[in-house]
Design a protein around this motif. Structure first.
Motif, PDB file in Angstrom:
ATOM      1  N   VAL A  90     -12.372 -66.642 -42.656  1.00  0.00           N
ATOM      2  CA  VAL A  90     -13.791 -66.787 -42.974  1.00  0.00           C
ATOM      3  C   VAL A  90     -13.926 -67.704 -44.191  1.00  0.00           C
ATOM      4  CG1 VAL A  90     -15.913 -65.594 -43.637  1.00  0.00           C
ATOM      5  CG2 VAL A  90     -14.289 -64.503 -42.058  1.00  0.00           C
TER       6      VAL A  90
ATOM      7  N   ARG B 283     -21.442 -64.339 -39.980  1.00  0.00           N
ATOM      8  CA  ARG B 283     -20.460 -63.854 -40.944  1.00  0.00           C
ATOM      9  C   ARG B 283     -20.983 -63.961 -42.381  1.00  0.00           C
ATOM     10  NH1 ARG B 283     -15.195 -63.956 -39.319  1.00  0.00           N
ATOM     11  NH2 ARG B 283     -14.817 -62.486 -37.666  1.00  0.00           N
TER      12      ARG B 283
ATOM     13  N   ASP C 186     -19.844 -61.087 -44.489  1.00  0.00           N
ATOM     14  CA  ASP C 186     -18.470 -60.672 -44.252  1.00  0.00           C
ATOM     15  C   ASP C 186     -17.795 -60.316 -45.585  1.00  0.00           C
ATOM     16  OD1 ASP C 186     -16.241 -61.017 -41.880  1.00  0.00           O
ATOM     17  OD2 ASP C 186     -15.379 -61.411 -43.865  1.00  0.00           O
TER      18      ASP C 186
END
Length: 497
Positions: free
Chosen positions: A384, A393, A396
């Motif tokens: 990521v 995301r 995240d």
């Protein structure tokens, strides 16, 4: 000097007239853009105007979930407008533009757009007043298939990120258009209506009802404007330096009430420490709300809202440090685009490291190195990219944890003096506005006098575990010694946000 036009210049005059006519034609009023152009949320925000103030005056009945009233918007047009959009999903009764009835289409496509056509086109640079009257049950409204309003047993919560305003007031729902706010909500006497800023007053205009009026005097993003209605214990105090300090606790917190108070009542102490790291506290009030109606916590401006579950294991001042660090990083300095979310979450997570060191529960060095060492290179975490994680995301763990490691790596690279100077110059220069990651990198290079492109490219924009850790150690297997506060810190920003 005045120039005389002779008869022989008729052709020239005709050309001039043609140019003028063409100019007038090209300047004809056009619709404002239905979006702010953010790639992560293409429908968020609008173009053609800039909001300066929202006056939100509502009545809410918890028993039926009926929300009704009027929001009055003060704005300035940034182009000649034939029509404009507001982000809003509720049923609209009427719209007035400068006191004249306007035609409108409300949420007809399920995307939460209120399209307003004023009786006359609006010239560029005009101060405009838009009054929208509405009534609806917000918990039944879906925008792009989502429901942002949470109905609770004794009230409701309008607390969410990145979008929530369209479920309770019309607006330009993107952080790039901040405004000041007056939020006034009438509710039954047995519940409270909590929002941002200072509590101006509570009034009773009819039997059985109380109106709570709040004012935010500093620029505020729409998603950071919150409403919490329910049965709360409300405490009204002042900070040591005289700011209003209002906290509220859900009456159903049970055994977690003591831990919640032991955490949130220390907010002024936490903010006083953070001010030594980031610069002066940027707002006019402080506080916090704890509710059993949600699991996550959110940095609503001046008054974060905390999920009750964050206090089931005891006091959690690390979470208080995280959400209040957002008052600087995310609230005062908002993201220019939602892809810049690292400027919010990486910084707030790093504030937890600083707070941990301040209270003697593990140094920033220990916490950063442990976080780096404990996650193997094969973990998807390292795939990521905190600098552009993608909308799916955006929150995240890597945006938080790898984001904090980026800042610690920066600190070790430039030294403490330059590092904290960078943070304080950032919050001072961008106060009340927005920022982009590229701007922060440029400032960091300017202050430190060091080339930092490779550092940020590696930590924010390159998939894979960096070969050199945040403290300068090379990638290798290590025996991990868990810092005292690590579990609490992880719980705070993984479960709590």
């Amino acid at each position: 000097m005045r120039k005389t036009v002779r008869a022989s210049s008729g052709l020239t005059l005709a050309c001039v007239a043609s140019v003028l006519l063409t100019s007038v034609a090209s300047a004809a009023p056009t619709p404002g853009a239905p979006s702010a152009g953010d790639p992560y949320y293409p429908g968020a925000g609008n173009g053609g105007y800039d909001v300066s103030h929202y006056d939100i005056r509502l009545t809410y009945q918890p028993a039926t979930d009926l929300l009704s009233g009027t929001t009055t918007i003060s704005a300035v047009t940034t182009q000649e407008l034939s029509r404009f959009n507001l982000d809003f999903g509720l049923k609209v009764n009427s719209v007035l533009v400068d006191n004249a009835p306007a035609t409108f289409a409300a949420n007809t496509d399920g995307h939460g757009e209120l399209v307003v056509t004023p009786a006359r086109p609006l010239p560029k640079g005009k101060q405009v007043t838009v009054a929208v009257a509405y009534a609806d049950k917000p918990s039944t409204v879906k925008i792009d298939g989502q429901t942002g309003w949470v109905k609770t047993p004794d009230g409701a919560l309008a607390v969410n990120e990145p979008q929530v305003s369209a479920w309770w007031y019309p607006g330009n729902d993107h952080p790039t258009d901040k405004a000041t706010f007056d939020v006034s909500v009438e509710v039954p006497d047995d519940v409270s209506a909590l929002s941002n800023g200072a509590l101006v007053r509570t009034t009773k205009n009819r039997a059985g009802w109380t109106r709570w009026s709040w004012r935010s005097t500093q620029p505020q993003a729409t998603y950071l404007t919150s409403l919490e209605v329910g049965k709360f214990e409300v405490l009204r105090q002042t900070t040591p330096d005289g700011q209003p300090f209002i906290t509220a606790y859900d009456v159903d917190l049970g055994e977690s009430l003591g831990a919640a108070k032991a955490s949130i009542e220390r907010t002024p102490e936490v903010n006083a420490f953070l001010a030594t790291q980031f610069g002066p506290y940027p707002f006019e009030a402080q506080g916090g709300v704890v509710t059993d109606g949600q699991t996550f916590s959110l940095e609503n401006q001046t008054r974060p809202v905390y999920g009750a579950r964050n206090f089931i294991y005891g006091a959690n001042t690390s979470l208080i440090a995280h959400e209040n660090a957002h008052q600087w990083f995310g609230d005062s300095v908002a993201v220019g685009r939602w892809s810049d979310i690292w400027l919010n979450e990486g910084f707030a997570t790093y504030a937890q490291y600083l707070w941990s060191e301040h209270v003697g529960e593990g140094t920033a060095d220990e916490l950063a190195q442990y976080t780096y060492d404990r996650i193997p290179a094969s973990d998807p975490f390292w795939q990521v990219l905190p600098g552009d994680p993608g909308a799916d995301r955006q929150f995240d763990n890597a945006v938080y944890d790898r984001g904090a490691l980026t800042l610690h790596t920066l600190r070790k690279t430039v030294g403490d003096q330059a590092f904290f100077q960078i943070l304080q110059r950032w919050t001072a220069a961008k106060k009340g506005s927005t920022g982009r990651i590229t701007e922060f990198i440029a400032l960091a290079e300017q202050v430190s006098g060091k080339p930092l492109h490779a550092l940020f490219q590696t930590w924010l924009y390159t998939a894979g575990k960096p070969a050199v850790g945040p403290n300068g150690a090379t990638l290798a297997a290590k025996t991990l010694v868990e810092p005292k506060s690590f579990k609490q810190i992880q719980q705070a920003h993984h479960e709590g946000h």
